[in-house]
Design a protein around this motif. Sequence first.
Motif, PDB file in Angstrom:
ATOM      1  N   THR A 126      31.667  25.331  48.637  1.00 51.89           N
ATOM      2  CA  THR A 126      31.526  25.804  50.014  1.00 51.89           C
ATOM      3  C   THR A 126      31.040  27.254  50.058  1.00 51.89           C
ATOM      4  O   THR A 126      30.756  27.773  51.127  1.00 51.89           O
ATOM      5  CB  THR A 126      32.872  25.732  50.765  1.00 51.89           C
ATOM      6  N   GLY A 127      30.954  27.883  48.908  1.00 49.75           N
ATOM      7  CA  GLY A 127      30.607  29.303  48.901  1.00 49.75           C
ATOM      8  C   GLY A 127      29.259  29.550  48.265  1.00 49.75           C
ATOM      9  O   GLY A 127      29.073  29.298  47.083  1.00 49.75           O
ATOM     10  N   GLY A 128      28.295  30.032  49.024  1.00 46.31           N
ATOM     11  CA  GLY A 128      26.979  30.334  48.479  1.00 46.31           C
ATOM     12  C   GLY A 128      27.046  31.558  47.581  1.00 46.31           C
ATOM     13  O   GLY A 128      27.006  31.455  46.349  1.00 46.31           O
ATOM     14  N   GLY A 129      27.215  32.725  48.209  1.00 41.80           N
ATOM     15  CA  GLY A 129      27.272  33.986  47.464  1.00 41.80           C
ATOM     16  C   GLY A 129      28.453  34.025  46.505  1.00 41.80           C
ATOM     17  O   GLY A 129      28.328  34.504  45.371  1.00 41.80           O
ATOM     18  N   ALA A 130      29.582  33.487  46.938  1.00 42.50           N
ATOM     19  CA  ALA A 130      30.787  33.517  46.088  1.00 42.50           C
ATOM     20  C   ALA A 130      30.563  32.684  44.836  1.00 42.50           C
ATOM     21  O   ALA A 130      30.915  33.097  43.731  1.00 42.50           O
ATOM     22  CB  ALA A 130      31.990  32.993  46.871  1.00 42.50           C
ATOM     23  N   MET A 131      29.934  31.523  44.994  1.00 44.37           N
ATOM     24  CA  MET A 131      29.701  30.680  43.825  1.00 44.37           C
ATOM     25  C   MET A 131      28.724  31.358  42.867  1.00 44.37           C
ATOM     26  O   MET A 131      28.933  31.372  41.655  1.00 44.37           O
ATOM     27  CB  MET A 131      29.164  29.314  44.240  1.00 44.37           C
ATOM     28  N   ALA A 146      34.233  33.723  51.334  1.00 46.60           N
ATOM     29  CA  ALA A 146      34.312  35.188  51.478  1.00 46.60           C
ATOM     30  C   ALA A 146      35.039  35.810  50.281  1.00 46.60           C
ATOM     31  O   ALA A 146      35.390  36.994  50.319  1.00 46.60           O
ATOM     32  CB  ALA A 146      35.033  35.540  52.775  1.00 46.60           C
ATOM     33  N   ALA A 147      35.247  35.032  49.226  1.00 47.68           N
ATOM     34  CA  ALA A 147      36.049  35.507  48.090  1.00 47.68           C
ATOM     35  C   ALA A 147      35.355  36.591  47.276  1.00 47.68           C
ATOM     36  O   ALA A 147      35.993  37.309  46.499  1.00 47.68           O
ATOM     37  CB  ALA A 147      36.420  34.337  47.184  1.00 47.68           C
ATOM     38  N   HIS A 148      34.017  36.724  47.449  1.00 45.29           N
ATOM     39  CA  HIS A 148      33.300  37.766  46.705  1.00 45.29           C
ATOM     40  C   HIS A 148      33.304  39.089  47.467  1.00 45.29           C
ATOM     41  O   HIS A 148      32.675  40.052  47.036  1.00 45.29           O
ATOM     42  CB  HIS A 148      31.880  37.324  46.374  1.00 45.29           C
ATOM     43  N   GLU A 162      27.746  34.188  37.827  1.00 47.27           N
ATOM     44  CA  GLU A 162      27.248  35.388  37.127  1.00 47.27           C
ATOM     45  C   GLU A 162      28.309  35.937  36.185  1.00 47.27           C
ATOM     46  O   GLU A 162      28.059  36.870  35.427  1.00 47.27           O
ATOM     47  CB  GLU A 162      26.874  36.473  38.148  1.00 47.27           C
ATOM     48  N   GLY A 163      29.515  35.396  36.278  1.00 53.51           N
ATOM     49  CA  GLY A 163      30.603  35.853  35.411  1.00 53.51           C
ATOM     50  C   GLY A 163      31.409  36.981  36.033  1.00 53.51           C
ATOM     51  O   GLY A 163      32.233  37.615  35.352  1.00 53.51           O
ATOM     52  N   LYS A 164      31.176  37.248  37.310  1.00 48.44           N
ATOM     53  CA  LYS A 164      31.907  38.342  37.960  1.00 48.44           C
ATOM     54  C   LYS A 164      33.306  37.891  38.364  1.00 48.44           C
ATOM     55  O   LYS A 164      33.540  36.702  38.605  1.00 48.44           O
ATOM     56  CB  LYS A 164      31.163  38.789  39.221  1.00 48.44           C
TER      57      LYS A 164
END
Length: 397
Positions: A375-380, A148-150, A385-387
């Motif tokens: 463990t992170g799909g979207g976060a990874m 959930a880090a993103h 992406e460099g975000k």
Amino acid sequence: MKGINDVNFAGKKVLVRVDFNVPVDENKKITDDTRIMEALPTINKLLKDGAAVILMAHFGRPKKGGFEPELSLKPVAEYLSGVLKKEVVFTQSIDFADIQALADKLQGGQVMMLENIRFYPEETKGDIELAKKLAALGDCYVNDAFGAAHREHSSTATIAQFFPNNKYFGLLMEHEIVNLKKLMTAPEKPFTAIIGGSKISSKIDVIKNLLPLVDNLIIGGGMSYTFAKANGKRIGRSICEDDKLQVALDLQEEAKKENVNLYLPVDILAGDGFSNDCNIKYFPEIDIPNEWEGMDAGEKTRQMFGEVILKSKTILWNGPVGVFEFENFAGGTNSIAKYIAQATDQGAFAAVGGGDSVSAIKKSGFADKISYISTGGGAMLEYLEGKTLPGIKAILD
Ligand code: AMP
């Protein structure tokens, strides 16, 4: 790195944001406990120190605002209690007067868990008032929810400002950051990225960001047909994003400029329908007539991809190279897993991320051979992406 290992949390009440968004079946039985098990090192370290641990997590996507029985975290709290072999005080109530009373009573060595944090609609807005109420429950804040880090939410980011000197990365989060950094700053060469999955549109920014870093880029799976069509090939009924043909051409140009070797499938296993039991036909070239749909990489492609992988020192894999959910079309994806495992045995550093690639590597049986599985799909993806991820930034600020 503001990790927890250098700190002793004895006598502290520690608020820990975890990612317990686990899959469950219709009877609320947890079907994959990976996320719970991966939070254990952090929870156990804090308990060993003698801290009182207060867990915050989300579960599913509540829409109504307020309690929704089918999205309660209670089954997860019970499961965790079984794993920890100790009581997990589950708050049940989402009223902060009740929660605060329970938190006040909590002793060192005890664990408490809040109800689904997304029952508060303010959570996903990053609301400061909610963050303040959460912060009042503890003395320190630990973020261990890489998945959930993103998200810039109250419990993942906003809350950190209430702990200017007492905020830390959990052990899982630290592991993710260390490995992603290793990948994205000074990777050992040759560096090969394998990007697959259904759509080019969700991976454009990742590919763009990777091009200056990698030596080889392997594009497979559904998204390769957009490249094939852009290159003038017949792709039959294969999945394709017609509005991204120019993007595919631009990315190929960009790869050339960056001296990146780009590898696309050269042969294909196709089906006459989107199912495991459809008729299967092999096409030795990407020249697929109308009634056929590309479903998996052919043997020549697998070998070509394999040779590149085996020569690599750093490997990143995101996205299957075929419809791996259907057994008859899982061969290409499994061969990628096998070659990555072999390269790892020869000393390469291999990272795998994204929900589908993780389940593919688990299915293939090679998961324990991989250096690092995110463990992170979207976060990874956003990290690649460099975000800047809000959950990471909030701890570092
Ligand atoms: P993504 O979420 O974009 O990483 O895509 C993962 C999905 O891509 C998986 O469900 C795969 O079944 C799908 N996929 C891979 N190759 C193909 C293909 N040739 N045609 C359709 N879907 C594919």
